[in-house]
Design a protein around this motif. Structure first.
Motif, PDB file in Angstrom:
ATOM      1  N   ILE A 165     -63.228  94.268  39.025  1.00 30.64           N
ATOM      2  CA  ILE A 165     -64.578  93.771  38.774  1.00 30.64           C
ATOM      3  C   ILE A 165     -64.586  92.257  38.601  1.00 30.64           C
ATOM      4  O   ILE A 165     -65.465  91.557  39.112  1.00 30.64           O
ATOM      5  CB  ILE A 165     -65.183  94.467  37.538  1.00 30.64           C
ATOM      6  N   GLY A 166     -63.580  91.734  37.891  1.00 30.57           N
ATOM      7  CA  GLY A 166     -63.539  90.296  37.649  1.00 30.57           C
ATOM      8  C   GLY A 166     -63.471  89.487  38.927  1.00 30.57           C
ATOM      9  O   GLY A 166     -64.069  88.408  39.025  1.00 30.57           O
ATOM     10  N   VAL A 167     -62.754  89.997  39.913  1.00 29.04           N
ATOM     11  CA  VAL A 167     -62.632  89.287  41.197  1.00 29.04           C
ATOM     12  C   VAL A 167     -63.992  89.205  41.887  1.00 29.04           C
ATOM     13  O   VAL A 167     -64.434  88.132  42.327  1.00 29.04           O
ATOM     14  CB  VAL A 167     -61.611  89.992  42.111  1.00 29.04           C
ATOM     15  N   THR A 168     -64.670  90.334  41.979  1.00 25.26           N
ATOM     16  CA  THR A 168     -65.963  90.367  42.672  1.00 25.26           C
ATOM     17  C   THR A 168     -67.025  89.558  41.931  1.00 25.26           C
ATOM     18  O   THR A 168     -67.790  88.812  42.547  1.00 25.26           O
ATOM     19  CB  THR A 168     -66.430  91.824  42.832  1.00 25.26           C
ATOM     20  N   LEU A 169     -67.081  89.681  40.608  1.00 21.23           N
ATOM     21  CA  LEU A 169     -68.066  88.917  39.839  1.00 21.23           C
ATOM     22  C   LEU A 169     -67.794  87.418  39.940  1.00 21.23           C
ATOM     23  O   LEU A 169     -68.733  86.617  40.003  1.00 21.23           O
ATOM     24  CB  LEU A 169     -68.074  89.377  38.381  1.00 21.23           C
ATOM     25  N   SER A 170     -66.519  87.035  39.940  1.00 21.54           N
ATOM     26  CA  SER A 170     -66.186  85.612  40.095  1.00 21.54           C
ATOM     27  C   SER A 170     -66.639  85.103  41.453  1.00 21.54           C
ATOM     28  O   SER A 170     -67.180  83.994  41.576  1.00 21.54           O
ATOM     29  CB  SER A 170     -64.678  85.405  39.938  1.00 21.54           C
ATOM     30  N   LEU A 171     -66.416  85.915  42.483  1.00 23.51           N
ATOM     31  CA  LEU A 171     -66.813  85.526  43.834  1.00 23.51           C
ATOM     32  C   LEU A 171     -68.327  85.399  43.950  1.00 23.51           C
ATOM     33  O   LEU A 171     -68.843  84.420  44.511  1.00 23.51           O
ATOM     34  CB  LEU A 171     -66.285  86.540  44.844  1.00 23.51           C
ATOM     35  N   VAL A 172     -69.054  86.367  43.414  1.00 22.16           N
ATOM     36  CA  VAL A 172     -70.519  86.326  43.491  1.00 22.16           C
ATOM     37  C   VAL A 172     -71.065  85.152  42.690  1.00 22.16           C
ATOM     38  O   VAL A 172     -71.955  84.422  43.147  1.00 22.16           O
ATOM     39  CB  VAL A 172     -71.118  87.655  42.998  1.00 22.16           C
ATOM     40  N   ALA A 173     -70.539  84.941  41.479  1.00 17.83           N
ATOM     41  CA  ALA A 173     -71.025  83.847  40.637  1.00 17.83           C
ATOM     42  C   ALA A 173     -70.789  82.489  41.291  1.00 17.83           C
ATOM     43  O   ALA A 173     -71.679  81.619  41.300  1.00 17.83           O
ATOM     44  CB  ALA A 173     -70.344  83.907  39.269  1.00 17.83           C
ATOM     45  N   SER A 174     -69.597  82.284  41.845  1.00 20.84           N
ATOM     46  CA  SER A 174     -69.309  81.008  42.504  1.00 20.84           C
ATOM     47  C   SER A 174     -70.160  80.830  43.754  1.00 20.84           C
ATOM     48  O   SER A 174     -70.601  79.712  44.065  1.00 20.84           O
ATOM     49  CB  SER A 174     -67.821  80.916  42.843  1.00 20.84           C
ATOM     50  N   SER A 175     -70.442  81.914  44.465  1.00 27.11           N
ATOM     51  CA  SER A 175     -71.310  81.830  45.644  1.00 27.11           C
ATOM     52  C   SER A 175     -72.741  81.485  45.255  1.00 27.11           C
ATOM     53  O   SER A 175     -73.425  80.738  45.966  1.00 27.11           O
ATOM     54  CB  SER A 175     -71.288  83.155  46.407  1.00 27.11           C
ATOM     55  N   VAL A 176     -73.205  82.012  44.120  1.00 28.00           N
ATOM     56  CA  VAL A 176     -74.545  81.678  43.637  1.00 28.00           C
ATOM     57  C   VAL A 176     -74.631  80.198  43.287  1.00 28.00           C
ATOM     58  O   VAL A 176     -75.644  79.526  43.561  1.00 28.00           O
ATOM     59  CB  VAL A 176     -74.905  82.545  42.415  1.00 28.00           C
TER      60      VAL A 176
END
Length: 313
Positions: A95-106
């Motif tokens: 989960i941490g990987v995906t949330l980090s990716l989404v947050a940085s993309s936002v």
């Protein structure tokens, strides 16, 4: 507010129930099953039928769904059919990987999009036309192709950033950030173009209103007029687009994580689908659905914050 929260909660639960049932139906329509994925082509017919019975795949689809739902309501989403590992443990490690990716993309999409949109509204001319072209290009360019181009330039040719892999934040914040730059830019550029166009149009409409001319006539600084008044009042349509963008980014992780070999939920979804691992697929679908409903809630709360009329209603 209590009425609003109750309505959102009931709607979210009904949506989760519908999505989980629909996912069961869709997975059942995919050719093959988990038993065949485990045995491979070398397994005999007898072994295949025996394993199907052990896994409960011989049960009717409604019975399978009811069994899964009974456990999910109690907090047990089951174990992976192929590995036997608890699904909750599999997701918690990714989960941490995906949330980090989404947050940085936002951050990339929102920061770049709003900046370009404000510049286009204030300058107009070729900047506005460039933003229109960028919006069309951002929507047209496939994210996987853009990712490969970025890897070829910044990872292979220049060697500035890693091409693949992920470094946890706890291990090295600098390496964590470096591992997210290329995937975040890949996901964020197209979204930034859409946000830029919406921001530019909303800002131009707001700057043409009478109260903006009145503020300028009273001697209010241009910086305050733009960022304190105009941008705030133009933020509602931008917030709507940003909410849609965030929801779309979760689905985009499925492809981008494959390109950059990130051990997130998107790559897990691809593997689970290939293996017909229904418990993992169900947990992933529920997680992504919950994230989308949460984003919608945050957008609604942002409306209340930005528009006093919404708050009064």
């Amino acid at each position: 507010m209590v009425r609003f929260a109750t309505r959102w909660l009931v709607t979210s639960l009904l949506l989760l129930l519908f999505v989980s049932a629909f996912t069961f139906v869709l997975v059942s329509l995919i050719p093959g099953d988990a038993a065949r994925s485990i045995l491979g082509q070398s397994g005999s017919r007898e072994q295949y039928l025996q394993l199907r019975q052990q896994l409960g795949l011989d049960d009717a689809l409604p019975a399978q769904y009811w069994h899964w739902l009974h456990g999910a309501v109690q907090g047990d989403v089951g174990s992976s059919i192929t590995s036997g590992e608890p699904v909750g443990s599999m997701l918690s490690g990714r989960i941490g990987v995906t949330l980090s990716l989404v947050a940085s993309s936002v951050v990339v999409a929102g920061g770049l999009g709003v900046a370009l949109g404000v510049a286009g509204a204030l300058r107009g001319g070729w900047i506005g036309r460039a933003i229109d072209v960028l919006s069309l290009a951002g929507l047209a360019l496939p994210s996987f192709w853009l990712g490969l181009v970025l890897v070829a330039i910044f990872a292979v040719k220049l060697g500035w950033l890693p091409a693949t892999g992920y470094t946890p934040l706890g291990d090295s914040p600098v390496d964590w950030l470096r591992s997210l730059v290329l995937p975040a830019v890949t996901m964020g550029v197209g979204c930034a173009a859409v946000i830029a166009k919406q921001t530019r149009d909303a800002m131009r409409e707001t700057l043409a209103k009478d109260y903006i001319f009145a503020l300028r006539a009273r001697g209010v600084s241009e910086r305050s007029v733009i960022y304190r008044h105009a941008l705030k009042n133009a933020a509602i349509p931008v917030t709507t687009v940003l909410g849609l963008v965030v929801a779309g980014l979760f689905s985009a992780t499925v492809l981008v994580e494959q390109v950059f070999a990130l051990p997130g939920l998107g790559s897990l979804a691809v593997q689970a689908t290939a293996d017909h691992d229904l418990p993992v697929i169900e947990a992933l679908v529920l997680f992504f659905t919950a994230m989308v409903t949460t984003v919608n809630l945050l957008v609604d709360l942002a409306y209340v914050r930005l528009n006093p009329k919404v708050r009064a209603a």
